[in-house]
Write an enzyme that holds these catalytic residues in place. Structure first.
Site, short mmCIF file in Angstrom:
data_model
loop_
_atom_site.label_atom_id
_atom_site.label_comp_id
_atom_site.label_asym_id
_atom_site.label_seq_id
_atom_site.Cartn_x
_atom_site.Cartn_y
_atom_site.Cartn_z
N CYS A 62 -20.45 25.95 51.29
CA CYS A 62 -20.50 25.69 50.17
C CYS A 62 -18.90 24.68 50.02
CB CYS A 62 -19.84 27.03 49.23
SG CYS A 62 -17.77 27.61 49.60
N ARG A 63 -18.12 24.41 49.25
CA ARG A 63 -16.79 23.74 49.50
C ARG A 63 -16.06 23.23 50.03
NH1 ARG A 63 -12.86 23.05 45.45
NH2 ARG A 63 -13.62 24.82 44.13
#
Length: 111
Positions: A62-63
């Site tokens: 994810c980020r």
């Protein structure tokens, strides 16, 4: 933060043949993602879980690593055992000099 039950790997441990599952939202994906990654937003996972292979290594990104850790835990609770969280997410991916692209093939960036 999530304890030892969520196995992790670094961005440099992600091999070219690893199934890279990007669980970020559509706008994050559109801005930039790893080449060859598979996009499946975290909130869609329960309905689309059959799309995730359970017979090969899966790296979830994810980020920054928080959402992907939740997804790894969810997959493990549903029978996946070859799944790892990518530490630091796309932020670490880009910082390590790994490629970031867009669907058009243009260079991307992490938001």
């Amino acid at each position: 933060m999530f304890g030892p039950q969520v196995p992790t790997m670094t961005v440099n441990d992600v091999a070219d043949d690893t199934y890279l599952l990007d669980v970020r939202e559509d706008d994050e994906w559109a801005a930039g993602h790893a080449p060859g990654a598979h996009h499946l937003p975290m909130m869609e996972l329960p309905a689309r879980i059959a799309e995730v292979p359970n017979d090969r290594d899966v790296a979830v990104i994810c980020r920054s690593g928080g959402r992907s850790a939740q997804v790894v835990a969810y997959l493990m609770n549903n029978g996946w055992d070859q799944v790892r969280n990518v530490e630091g997410g796309m932020g670490h991916w880009a910082a390590a000099g790994r490629p970031v692209t867009t669907d058009s093939g243009a260079p991307g960036h992490v938001i």
